[in-house]
Design an enzyme around this catalytic site. Structure first.
Site, PDB file in Angstrom:
ATOM      1  N   VAL A  65       1.087  -1.831   0.145  1.00  0.00           N
ATOM      2  CA  VAL A  65      -0.007  -0.003   0.017  1.00  0.00           C
ATOM      3  C   VAL A  65       0.861   1.611  -0.192  1.00  0.00           C
ATOM      4  O   VAL A  65       0.544   2.212  -0.661  1.00  0.00           O
ATOM      5  CB  VAL A  65      -0.954  -0.120   1.450  1.00  0.00           C
ATOM      6  CG1 VAL A  65      -1.283   1.358   1.309  1.00  0.00           C
ATOM      7  CG2 VAL A  65      -2.081  -1.345   1.269  1.00  0.00           C
ATOM      8  N   ASP A 123      10.274   3.611   6.223  1.00  0.00           N
ATOM      9  CA  ASP A 123      10.351   2.425   6.997  1.00  0.00           C
ATOM     10  C   ASP A 123      10.944   1.441   7.745  1.00  0.00           C
ATOM     11  O   ASP A 123      12.243   2.345   7.704  1.00  0.00           O
ATOM     12  CB  ASP A 123      10.155   0.878   5.690  1.00  0.00           C
ATOM     13  CG  ASP A 123       9.313  -0.162   5.968  1.00  0.00           C
ATOM     14  OD1 ASP A 123       7.807  -0.214   5.702  1.00  0.00           O
ATOM     15  OD2 ASP A 123       9.631  -1.113   6.618  1.00  0.00           O
ATOM     16  N   LYS A 159      13.892  -2.997   2.892  1.00  0.00           N
ATOM     17  CA  LYS A 159      13.505  -1.755   1.610  1.00  0.00           C
ATOM     18  C   LYS A 159      14.139  -0.991   1.561  1.00  0.00           C
ATOM     19  O   LYS A 159      14.253  -0.595   0.562  1.00  0.00           O
ATOM     20  CB  LYS A 159      12.135  -1.920   2.641  1.00  0.00           C
ATOM     21  CG  LYS A 159      11.401  -3.318   2.430  1.00  0.00           C
ATOM     22  CD  LYS A 159       9.820  -2.973   3.265  1.00  0.00           C
ATOM     23  CE  LYS A 159       8.622  -4.290   3.078  1.00  0.00           C
ATOM     24  NZ  LYS A 159       7.568  -4.352   3.802  1.00  0.00           N
ATOM     25  N   THR A 175      -2.066  -4.568   8.754  1.00  0.00           N
ATOM     26  CA  THR A 175      -2.860  -5.407  10.205  1.00  0.00           C
ATOM     27  C   THR A 175      -2.973  -6.408  10.394  1.00  0.00           C
ATOM     28  O   THR A 175      -4.228  -6.288   9.749  1.00  0.00           O
ATOM     29  CB  THR A 175      -3.958  -3.818  10.282  1.00  0.00           C
ATOM     30  OG1 THR A 175      -5.091  -4.403   9.185  1.00  0.00           O
ATOM     31  CG2 THR A 175      -3.652  -2.469  10.848  1.00  0.00           C
ATOM     32  N   SER A 180      -6.035  -0.759   7.055  1.00  0.00           N
ATOM     33  CA  SER A 180      -7.613  -1.418   7.233  1.00  0.00           C
ATOM     34  C   SER A 180      -7.546  -2.205   8.480  1.00  0.00           C
ATOM     35  O   SER A 180      -6.787  -3.205   9.231  1.00  0.00           O
ATOM     36  CB  SER A 180      -7.751  -2.804   6.534  1.00  0.00           C
ATOM     37  OG  SER A 180      -7.309  -2.220   4.841  1.00  0.00           O
ATOM     38  N   CYS A 240      -6.169  -9.254   3.046  1.00  0.00           N
ATOM     39  CA  CYS A 240      -6.667  -8.001   3.477  1.00  0.00           C
ATOM     40  C   CYS A 240      -7.854  -9.393   2.966  1.00  0.00           C
ATOM     41  O   CYS A 240      -9.311  -9.108   4.674  1.00  0.00           O
ATOM     42  CB  CYS A 240      -7.384  -7.271   2.078  1.00  0.00           C
ATOM     43  SG  CYS A 240      -6.223  -6.281   1.859  1.00  0.00           S
TER      44      CYS A 240
END
Length: 428
Positions: free
Chosen positions: A17, A36, A41, A90, A124, A264
């Site tokens: 995302v 991050d 990364k 999450t 989310s 998700c």
């Protein structure tokens, strides 16, 4: 915030995302600090190497070289931006919400919060997270939401691997803690997205995302159950779905598969269920759908063994281990669970996936094997778990002894005694 910080943003979390959002914002002219805690990364991004399929190396290179996108692990940079967007994972822990990443981000923001800043949670989560979890972490005697800083929720709608819609074409839902918070978030996102949809509260925005994914979760789980029932009834579920889809109203097609994976669709409904349970309520639909989804891995593994008949020491080749077509992600993948279930039964199992060259579980490393004529002939069965675009169906049809297709990707191949599909109603 002083005008000198206008147009500067921080995005916390550079995953599926956060990275596409960061690059999109950079392309819109913002200066984006991507934060991050994963040093690998940051190193990859500074070297202009993208680890997300939806962000090409070329787009990343342009964003980094123009310094519109600056990857960093330094949370202190948040003191010098106008807006902060939280895009952290999450996950679930024992089927309960795990907000450790949201809480960690909230603590860092609280350390560096400046007057006039806008904070938006995109992760989310269950209704009330923005107001009941983040807000108390940020407010203090001299800092009140809607007056001294602004706090809103705008759930991410990223669909990994989707080439049909650009990030900016997907309407952005926004709900604020106060009307001033809502306006601040609207002012930001209206510069980026083609359409911004305002809702009355952060809770309404949070629930919007959960409703979208719970709708899909329940309907796909229902189709999975129907596929199992069709195998018992001797009726082809795919034929029935195609016939039902000819109705021009009142029906939306969903399709079965080897269970619903990813971070998700199978996760968000359980966030909603957990929230309901805090008030001694529950959703029967979510509970039943979760049970059906859990059973699909076992069903696919057992159906595979059934198709092998009395074969001893079978060689089982699985095609695809990612949770979704053309996406290099095996997090919460039911295809991996099928692999594990079959491997734990003692069968000789191998896999091919063009997106996952190596995977490790239980301390053992498995490598994707090349799909050759010889490999296909040696396998006693080929099980298609992920419908990647580049799947070599003709090669499989010519050389595989048995094909078990859980995605109906073989629908255009001629029917054959050796070709079985999930829910096709064929008896062995």
């Amino acid at each position: 915030m002083a005008d000198k910080y206008k147009g500067k943003l921080a995005v916390i979390g550079l995953g599926f995302v956060g990275l596409p959002l960061s690059v999109t914002l950079a392309e819109k002219g913002f200066q984006v600090y991507g934060i991050d805690v994963d040093g690998r990364k940051i190193t990859s991004l500074l070297n202009k190497v993208s680890y997300i399929d939806d962000v090409s190396h070329e787009r990343l290179k342009d964003a980094v070289e123009t310094q519109h996108f600056i990857p960093t692990s330094d949370f202190g940079i948040m003191e010098h931006v106008q807006s902060i967007i939280v895009c952290v994972p999450t996950p679930l822990k024992d089927k309960n919400p795990d907000l450790k990443y949201v809480e960690s981000a909230g603590k860092e923001i609280a350390k560096h919060l400046q007057k006039g800043q806008l904070i938006i949670l995109e992760s989310s989560t269950f209704p009330g997270t923005t107001k009941d979890v983040l807000l108390p972490m940020l407010e203090r005697a001299d800092m009140k939401a809607g007056i001294d800083f602004y706090l809103a929720n705008s759930p991410e709608r990223i669909d990994p691997g989707n080439k049909q819609y650009a990030v900016t074409q997907i309407p952005k839902v926004v709900g604020g803690i106060t009307s001033a918070c809502q306006k601040a978030a609207y002012d930001l996102y209206s510069q980026v997205y083609d359409q911004v949809v305002l809702v009355s509260s952060a809770e309404a925005a949070e629930l919007t995302k959960l409703l979208e994914n719970t709708f899909r979760f329940i309907n796909i789980s229902f189709m999975n159950e129907m596929a199992v029932l069709c195998d018992d009834l001797g009726i082809n579920i795919w034929e029935v779905i195609d016939a039902a889809s000819t109705k021009p109203y009142g029906y939306t097609p969903f399709y079965p598969g080897p269970g619903i994976g990813g971070h998700c669709i199978p996760v968000d409904p359980l966030y909603l269920q957990w929230k309901l349970q805090q008030s001694q309520k529950s959703s029967g639909f979510i509970s039943l759908s979760d049970q059906v989804n859990d059973k699909m891995v076992t069903y696919v593994a057992e159906r595979t063994k059934e198709l092998l008949g009395e074969k001893t020491d079978p060689k089982i080749l699985l095609y695809g281990v990612t949770y979704k077509k053309d996406v290099a992600d095996i997090r919460d993948s039911t295809a991996v669970e099928v692999f594990e279930t079959i491997a734990e039964s003692g069968a000789d199992v191998s896999y091919h996936d063009p997106f996952i060259p190596v995977m490790t579980f239980h301390g053992k490393e498995y490598k994707s094997i090349d799909l050759t004529e010889e490999v296909l002939k040696e396998a006693d069965i080929v099980v298609i778990l992920t419908d990647h675009s580049q799947i070599p169906l003709d090669l499989m049809a010519q050389h595989a002894s048995i094909i078990f297709d859980t995605r109906n990707v073989t629908k255009n191949l001629p029917d054959a005694e050796s070709l079985f599909r999930l829910g096709d109603g064929r008896k062995v």
